[in-house]
Scaffold this motif. Structure first.
Motif, PDB file in Angstrom:
ATOM      1  N   ASN A  83      -6.757  -6.020  10.125  1.00 51.26           N
ATOM      2  CA  ASN A  83      -7.666  -5.015  10.670  1.00 51.26           C
ATOM      3  C   ASN A  83      -6.863  -3.779  11.038  1.00 51.26           C
ATOM      4  OD1 ASN A  83      -6.371  -5.714  13.152  1.00 51.26           O
ATOM      5  ND2 ASN A  83      -7.887  -7.331  13.475  1.00 51.26           N
ATOM      6  N   ALA A  84      -7.524  -2.801  11.631  1.00 47.34           N
ATOM      7  CA  ALA A  84      -6.845  -1.550  11.955  1.00 47.34           C
ATOM      8  C   ALA A  84      -5.731  -1.750  12.987  1.00 47.34           C
ATOM      9  CB  ALA A  84      -7.855  -0.523  12.465  1.00 47.34           C
ATOM     10  N   ALA A  85      -5.976  -2.596  13.968  1.00 51.03           N
ATOM     11  CA  ALA A  85      -4.960  -2.836  14.992  1.00 51.03           C
ATOM     12  C   ALA A  85      -3.715  -3.483  14.380  1.00 51.03           C
ATOM     13  CB  ALA A  85      -5.534  -3.727  16.093  1.00 51.03           C
ATOM     14  N   ASP A  86      -3.920  -4.428  13.479  1.00 53.37           N
ATOM     15  CA  ASP A  86      -2.808  -5.090  12.807  1.00 53.37           C
ATOM     16  C   ASP A  86      -2.041  -4.089  11.948  1.00 53.37           C
ATOM     17  OD1 ASP A  86      -1.224  -7.305  11.872  1.00 53.37           O
ATOM     18  OD2 ASP A  86      -2.427  -7.344  10.046  1.00 53.37           O
ATOM     19  N   ALA A  87      -2.777  -3.239  11.228  1.00 51.85           N
ATOM     20  CA  ALA A  87      -2.138  -2.221  10.388  1.00 51.85           C
ATOM     21  C   ALA A  87      -1.340  -1.249  11.246  1.00 51.85           C
ATOM     22  CB  ALA A  87      -3.195  -1.465   9.585  1.00 51.85           C
ATOM     23  N   LEU A  88      -1.916  -0.858  12.374  1.00 54.12           N
ATOM     24  CA  LEU A  88      -1.251   0.087  13.273  1.00 54.12           C
ATOM     25  C   LEU A  88       0.064  -0.485  13.780  1.00 54.12           C
ATOM     26  CD1 LEU A  88      -1.631   2.819  14.768  1.00 54.12           C
ATOM     27  CD2 LEU A  88      -2.693   1.524  16.626  1.00 54.12           C
ATOM     28  N   THR A  89       0.036  -1.745  14.176  1.00 52.30           N
ATOM     29  CA  THR A  89       1.236  -2.389  14.724  1.00 52.30           C
ATOM     30  C   THR A  89       2.325  -2.544  13.667  1.00 52.30           C
ATOM     31  OG1 THR A  89      -0.093  -3.606  16.346  1.00 52.30           O
ATOM     32  CG2 THR A  89       2.108  -4.456  15.862  1.00 52.30           C
ATOM     33  N   LYS A  90       1.951  -3.099  12.520  1.00 53.39           N
ATOM     34  CA  LYS A  90       2.953  -3.370  11.483  1.00 53.39           C
ATOM     35  C   LYS A  90       3.487  -2.087  10.840  1.00 53.39           C
ATOM     36  CE  LYS A  90       1.881  -8.107  10.079  1.00 53.39           C
ATOM     37  NZ  LYS A  90       0.923  -8.444  11.127  1.00 53.39           N
ATOM     38  N   ALA A  91       2.588  -1.145  10.544  1.00 53.70           N
ATOM     39  CA  ALA A  91       3.032   0.091   9.914  1.00 53.70           C
ATOM     40  C   ALA A  91       3.968   0.871  10.832  1.00 53.70           C
ATOM     41  CB  ALA A  91       1.823   0.946   9.531  1.00 53.70           C
ATOM     42  N   ASP A  92       3.669   0.857  12.122  1.00 50.04           N
ATOM     43  CA  ASP A  92       4.536   1.560  13.071  1.00 50.04           C
ATOM     44  C   ASP A  92       5.898   0.879  13.162  1.00 50.04           C
ATOM     45  OD1 ASP A  92       4.940   3.649  15.006  1.00 50.04           O
ATOM     46  OD2 ASP A  92       4.842   2.121  16.566  1.00 50.04           O
ATOM     47  N   ALA A  93       5.900  -0.467  13.128  1.00 50.27           N
ATOM     48  CA  ALA A  93       7.169  -1.206  13.152  1.00 50.27           C
ATOM     49  C   ALA A  93       7.982  -0.908  11.896  1.00 50.27           C
ATOM     50  CB  ALA A  93       6.903  -2.708  13.272  1.00 50.27           C
ATOM     51  N   TRP A  94       7.313  -0.832  10.754  1.00 48.50           N
ATOM     52  CA  TRP A  94       8.013  -0.499   9.503  1.00 48.50           C
ATOM     53  C   TRP A  94       8.580   0.914   9.572  1.00 48.50           C
ATOM     54  CZ3 TRP A  94       4.201  -2.606   5.199  1.00 48.50           C
ATOM     55  CH2 TRP A  94       4.254  -4.006   5.223  1.00 48.50           C
ATOM     56  N   ARG A  95       7.787   1.843  10.094  1.00 52.30           N
ATOM     57  CA  ARG A  95       8.259   3.226  10.202  1.00 52.30           C
ATOM     58  C   ARG A  95       9.520   3.303  11.049  1.00 52.30           C
ATOM     59  NH1 ARG A  95       7.763   6.980  14.023  1.00 52.30           N
ATOM     60  NH2 ARG A  95       6.320   5.676  15.233  1.00 52.30           N
ATOM     61  N   LYS A  96       9.498   2.617  12.181  1.00 55.16           N
ATOM     62  CA  LYS A  96      10.664   2.619  13.063  1.00 55.16           C
ATOM     63  C   LYS A  96      11.850   1.911  12.423  1.00 55.16           C
ATOM     64  CE  LYS A  96       7.900   2.827  17.297  1.00 55.16           C
ATOM     65  NZ  LYS A  96       7.428   2.092  18.501  1.00 55.16           N
ATOM     66  N   GLY A  97      11.565   0.957  11.524  1.00 52.02           N
ATOM     67  CA  GLY A  97      12.630   0.223  10.845  1.00 52.02           C
ATOM     68  C   GLY A  97      13.096   0.875   9.561  1.00 52.02           C
ATOM     69  N   GLY A  98      12.565   2.066   9.271  1.00 54.07           N
ATOM     70  CA  GLY A  98      13.007   2.780   8.072  1.00 54.07           C
ATOM     71  C   GLY A  98      12.368   2.287   6.788  1.00 54.07           C
ATOM     72  N   ILE A  99      11.211   1.609   6.905  1.00 59.73           N
ATOM     73  CA  ILE A  99      10.508   1.092   5.723  1.00 59.73           C
ATOM     74  C   ILE A  99       9.265   1.949   5.488  1.00 59.73           C
ATOM     75  CG2 ILE A  99       9.268  -0.881   4.751  1.00 59.73           C
ATOM     76  CD1 ILE A  99      11.095  -2.641   6.545  1.00 59.73           C
ATOM     77  N   SER A 100       9.092   2.411   4.271  1.00 59.92           N
ATOM     78  CA  SER A 100       7.960   3.276   3.936  1.00 59.92           C
ATOM     79  C   SER A 100       6.766   2.452   3.449  1.00 59.92           C
ATOM     80  CB  SER A 100       8.358   4.271   2.836  1.00 59.92           C
ATOM     81  OG  SER A 100       9.388   5.136   3.294  1.00 59.92           O
ATOM     82  N   LEU A 101       5.574   2.908   3.793  1.00 62.26           N
ATOM     83  CA  LEU A 101       4.337   2.258   3.352  1.00 62.26           C
ATOM     84  C   LEU A 101       3.510   3.272   2.572  1.00 62.26           C
ATOM     85  CD1 LEU A 101       2.173   0.008   3.342  1.00 62.26           C
ATOM     86  CD2 LEU A 101       1.379   0.914   5.551  1.00 62.26           C
ATOM     87  N   VAL A 102       3.146   2.907   1.356  1.00 61.03           N
ATOM     88  CA  VAL A 102       2.310   3.759   0.511  1.00 61.03           C
ATOM     89  C   VAL A 102       1.011   3.008   0.223  1.00 61.03           C
ATOM     90  CG1 VAL A 102       2.094   4.981  -1.688  1.00 61.03           C
ATOM     91  CG2 VAL A 102       4.338   4.816  -0.558  1.00 61.03           C
ATOM     92  N   ILE A 103      -0.120   3.679   0.460  1.00 59.32           N
ATOM     93  CA  ILE A 103      -1.430   3.078   0.215  1.00 59.32           C
ATOM     94  C   ILE A 103      -2.083   3.867  -0.911  1.00 59.32           C
ATOM     95  CG2 ILE A 103      -3.666   2.465   1.221  1.00 59.32           C
ATOM     96  CD1 ILE A 103      -2.255   2.542   3.967  1.00 59.32           C
ATOM     97  N   ALA A 104      -2.270   3.209  -2.043  1.00 62.61           N
ATOM     98  CA  ALA A 104      -2.746   3.903  -3.248  1.00 62.61           C
ATOM     99  C   ALA A 104      -4.040   4.671  -3.014  1.00 62.61           C
ATOM    100  CB  ALA A 104      -2.929   2.889  -4.383  1.00 62.61           C
ATOM    101  N   ASP A 105      -4.959   4.097  -2.254  1.00 59.89           N
ATOM    102  CA  ASP A 105      -6.233   4.753  -2.011  1.00 59.89           C
ATOM    103  C   ASP A 105      -6.106   6.011  -1.148  1.00 59.89           C
ATOM    104  OD1 ASP A 105      -7.550   2.959  -3.537  1.00 59.89           O
ATOM    105  OD2 ASP A 105      -8.771   2.100  -1.926  1.00 59.89           O
ATOM    106  N   MET A 106      -4.939   6.204  -0.545  1.00 61.23           N
ATOM    107  CA  MET A 106      -4.727   7.370   0.314  1.00 61.23           C
ATOM    108  C   MET A 106      -3.732   8.358  -0.301  1.00 61.23           C
ATOM    109  SD  MET A 106      -4.678   5.540   4.078  1.00 61.23           S
ATOM    110  CE  MET A 106      -4.717   7.118   4.940  1.00 61.23           C
ATOM    111  N   GLY A 107      -3.394   8.146  -1.566  1.00 60.38           N
ATOM    112  CA  GLY A 107      -2.474   9.065  -2.231  1.00 60.38           C
ATOM    113  C   GLY A 107      -1.147   8.421  -2.565  1.00 60.38           C
ATOM    114  N   THR A 108      -0.194   9.246  -2.977  1.00 61.17           N
ATOM    115  CA  THR A 108       1.111   8.719  -3.402  1.00 61.17           C
ATOM    116  C   THR A 108       2.210   8.952  -2.372  1.00 61.17           C
ATOM    117  OG1 THR A 108       1.594  10.795  -4.561  1.00 61.17           O
ATOM    118  CG2 THR A 108       0.528   9.046  -5.831  1.00 61.17           C
ATOM    119  N   ASP A 109       1.890   9.670  -1.297  1.00 59.47           N
ATOM    120  CA  ASP A 109       2.892   9.883  -0.247  1.00 59.47           C
ATOM    121  C   ASP A 109       2.886   8.709   0.724  1.00 59.47           C
ATOM    122  OD1 ASP A 109       3.596  12.363  -1.265  1.00 59.47           O
ATOM    123  OD2 ASP A 109       2.094  13.423  -0.045  1.00 59.47           O
ATOM    124  N   ALA A 110       4.042   8.420   1.277  1.00 60.74           N
ATOM    125  CA  ALA A 110       4.140   7.340   2.266  1.00 60.74           C
ATOM    126  C   ALA A 110       3.425   7.765   3.543  1.00 60.74           C
ATOM    127  CB  ALA A 110       5.602   7.012   2.554  1.00 60.74           C
TER     128      ALA A 110
END
Length: 237
Positions: A83-110
């Motif tokens: 859900n959104a809360a899970d995405a918010l938590t994990k994506a933020d942890a990845w960002r802080k860990g230097g891991i990029s997340l790209v979502i095809a439906d939202m474009g090609t930028d991380a």
């Protein structure tokens, strides 16, 4: 630095693997536009989105592989997160860990990069708050509906009732002698008696109840009287 794809379908989504293939096509397309080579695409078949990524076979493998500088590409947000809360938590942890997340439906930028990330995380925070409010609302509505039908919503049975059944089937069943005692409490309270005096009277009649228990019983009786006046229910005295 490696680039990974992740695709998932639940049992109900699958039609000869078409959904997985479509997601994989999108993931490969995004990687190509970004000029990146995919190291691996993790495929999750027949797994419900209600399970967190770490509790999925391919999801756990992906998480174990990730290192700072890596990129994860998914076709849609709900393919990777509960859900959104899970995405918010994990994506933020990845960002802080230097891991990029790209979502095809939202474009090609991380979505974890500067510029896009502020909008992305702000949007997720709003959606997560909305989801929490809806869950609380549905829970309250369910409890109210069950209470209105005489169902027991959990905890110790209030004075005047016993619980029959378990879980969703639990019902509050009136205890005649305690129901009579409740109306005696009301009469005494209306006559000016204190909670402790009422409790003492109840104990003398064989009912084990404290003055706090009397307070709760009176509150419940008052609520029931209010319902009777509105014609919701009628309980004989």
């Amino acid at each position: 630095m490696a680039v990974y794809g992740y695709v998932r379908v639940s049992t109900g989504d699958q039609v000869n693997g078409t959904s997985l293939d479509e997601q994989e096509r999108k993931v490969r397309g995004v990687a190509m536009v970004r000029g990146e080579d995919l190291a691996e695409i993790f495929r999750e078949e027949g797994v419900t989105g209600s399970r967190p990524l770490e509790d999925r076979t391919a999801g756990a493998q992906l998480l174990a592989r990730l290192r700072p500088g890596d990129t994860v590409i998914v076709a849609k947000l709900d393919r990777a997160f509960r859900n959104a809360a899970d995405a918010l938590t994990k994506a933020d942890a990845w960002r802080k860990g230097g891991i990029s997340l790209v979502i095809a439906d939202m474009g090609t930028d991380a979505v974890t990069e500067n510029g896009t990330s502020k909008m992305f995380f702000g949007m997720l925070a709003l959606v997560a708050e909305f989801e929490r409010e809806r869950i609380l609302e549905r829970t309250a509505e369910g409890r109210s509906a069950k209470r209105a039908k005489g169902g027991h919503i959990g905890g110790t049975a209030p004075f005047g009732y016993r619980v029959e059944g378990v879980g969703k089937d639990a019902q509050l069943i009136p205890i005649p002698e305690q129901q009579e005692a409740m109306w005696r409490m009301v009469e005494m309270r209306q006559g000016g008696a204190s909670l402790r005096a009422i409790a003492a009277e109840m104990i003398s009649l064989g009912h084990r109840i404290s003055h706090e228990g009397v307070r709760n019983a009176l509150a419940a009786a008052g609520a029931r009287q209010s319902k009777e006046l509105r014609g919701v229910t009628a309980v004989p005295r």
